[in-house]
Design a protein around this motif. Structure first.
Motif, PDB file in Angstrom:
ATOM      1  N   UNK A 102       0.808  -1.229   0.000  1.00  0.00           N
ATOM      2  CA  UNK A 102       0.000   0.000   0.000  1.00  0.00           C
ATOM      3  C   UNK A 102       0.837   1.273   0.000  1.00  0.00           C
ATOM      4  N   UNK A 103       2.012   1.232   0.637  1.00  0.00           N
ATOM      5  CA  UNK A 103       2.870   2.420   0.714  1.00  0.00           C
ATOM      6  C   UNK A 103       3.271   2.907  -0.673  1.00  0.00           C
ATOM      7  N   UNK A 104       3.314   2.002  -1.643  1.00  0.00           N
ATOM      8  CA  UNK A 104       3.701   2.331  -3.003  1.00  0.00           C
ATOM      9  C   UNK A 104       2.517   2.354  -3.958  1.00  0.00           C
ATOM     10  N   UNK A 105       1.300   2.142  -3.441  1.00  0.00           N
ATOM     11  CA  UNK A 105       0.107   2.043  -4.288  1.00  0.00           C
ATOM     12  C   UNK A 105       0.318   0.962  -5.340  1.00  0.00           C
ATOM     13  N   UNK A 106       0.770  -0.234  -4.875  1.00  0.00           N
ATOM     14  CA  UNK A 106       1.257  -1.272  -5.778  1.00  0.00           C
ATOM     15  C   UNK A 106       0.658  -2.636  -5.440  1.00  0.00           C
ATOM     16  N   UNK A 107       0.235  -3.343  -6.486  1.00  0.00           N
ATOM     17  CA  UNK A 107      -0.220  -4.732  -6.378  1.00  0.00           C
ATOM     18  C   UNK A 107       0.381  -5.507  -7.550  1.00  0.00           C
ATOM     19  N   UNK A 108       0.889  -6.701  -7.262  1.00  0.00           N
ATOM     20  CA  UNK A 108       1.399  -7.583  -8.326  1.00  0.00           C
ATOM     21  C   UNK A 108       0.793  -8.961  -8.148  1.00  0.00           C
ATOM     22  N   UNK A 109       0.476  -9.600  -9.255  1.00  0.00           N
ATOM     23  CA  UNK A 109      -0.099 -10.946  -9.253  1.00  0.00           C
ATOM     24  C   UNK A 109       0.792 -11.850 -10.092  1.00  0.00           C
ATOM     25  N   UNK A 110       1.071 -13.032  -9.556  1.00  0.00           N
ATOM     26  CA  UNK A 110       1.839 -14.041 -10.281  1.00  0.00           C
ATOM     27  C   UNK A 110       1.065 -15.347 -10.272  1.00  0.00           C
ATOM     28  N   UNK A 111       1.127 -16.065 -11.383  1.00  0.00           N
ATOM     29  CA  UNK A 111       0.622 -17.435 -11.426  1.00  0.00           C
ATOM     30  C   UNK A 111       1.745 -18.313 -11.959  1.00  0.00           C
ATOM     31  N   UNK A 112       1.752 -19.554 -11.539  1.00  0.00           N
ATOM     32  CA  UNK A 112       2.802 -20.479 -11.958  1.00  0.00           C
ATOM     33  C   UNK A 112       2.299 -21.896 -11.786  1.00  0.00           C
ATOM     34  N   UNK A 113       3.134 -22.855 -12.113  1.00  0.00           N
ATOM     35  CA  UNK A 113       2.747 -24.252 -12.016  1.00  0.00           C
ATOM     36  C   UNK A 113       3.801 -25.109 -11.340  1.00  0.00           C
TER      37      UNK A 113
END
Length: 146
Positions: A102-113
Motif C-alpha cells: 500500500x505504501x507504493x500504491x502497488x499490487x502484483x499478481x503471479x501465477x505459476x505451475x
C-alpha cells in the motif's frame, strides 16, 4: 468474478483453503486490500480489518502473518545497500501470489505451475526486477515497515 473454493467444515480433503481464482480476480483482491477495504470508492471491508490482515499479527518462522495474508520481506539490492522490503502476500502452492504494498500504491499478481517445489520464482522476480525499480522510483529507500 469467477472462483472455485474446495472447502468444507470437516476439512477432510486437507487441501488448506484451495481457493482457485483467475489472475484478474486475484488482482481485485489485492486492490481491495491495498485500498484499505474500499472497492471503487465503496467500503467493502473495514479499514481496520484490511490493515490488520496485511500486518504481522503473529510470526511463523521469519514471516509475519495477519488475517490469511503473510507479511514476508525480501532483500532488495540497491546502490545504497540492501533494503528489506515488507509486503502483504497471499500465497498459494505452485507460485500463485498476490503481493500488496500500500505504501507504493502497488499490487502484483503471479501465477505459476511449480506445485510442491521448493523456491519461489515470483519472490526472485520481485526481489531482483520489480522492487529495485519501484524503490528507485521512490528515492531508493524502502517505505515499508515490518
Amino acid at each position: 468474478s469467477q472462483y472455485t473454493w474446495n472447502f468444507n467444515l470437516t476439512n477432510a480433503n486437507k487441501e488448506f483453503s484451495q481457493i482457485h481464482l483467475r489472475p484478474r480476480d486475484m488482482l481485485k483482491l489485492g486492490v481491495l486490500f491495498k485500498d484499505r477495504g474500499r472497492w471503487q470508492g465503496r467500503r467493502v471491508l473495514s479499514a481496520a480489518y484490511a490493515h490488520d490482515a496485511l500486518s504481522a499479527i503473529s510470526t511463523v518462522d521469519d514471516s509475519g502473518y495477519g488475517y490469511f495474508w503473510w507479511r514476508p520481506w525480501l532483500a532488495v539490492t540497491m546502490p545504497s545497500g540492501t533494503e528489506r522490503v515488507y509486503m502483504g502476500a497471499a500465497q498459494g502452492n505452485g507460485g500463485q501470489k498476490i503481493f500488496v504494498l500500500p505504501e507504493y500504491d502497488f499490487v502484483a499478481v503471479f501465477t505459476a505451475g511449480s506445485y510442491n517445489a521448493g523456491g519461489s520464482a515470483p519472490n526472485k522476480i520481485m526481489a531482483t526486477v520489480v522492487l529495485p525499480r519501484l524503490l528507485a522510483a521512490h528515492g531508493g529507500r524502502s517505505l515499508t515497515k515490518q
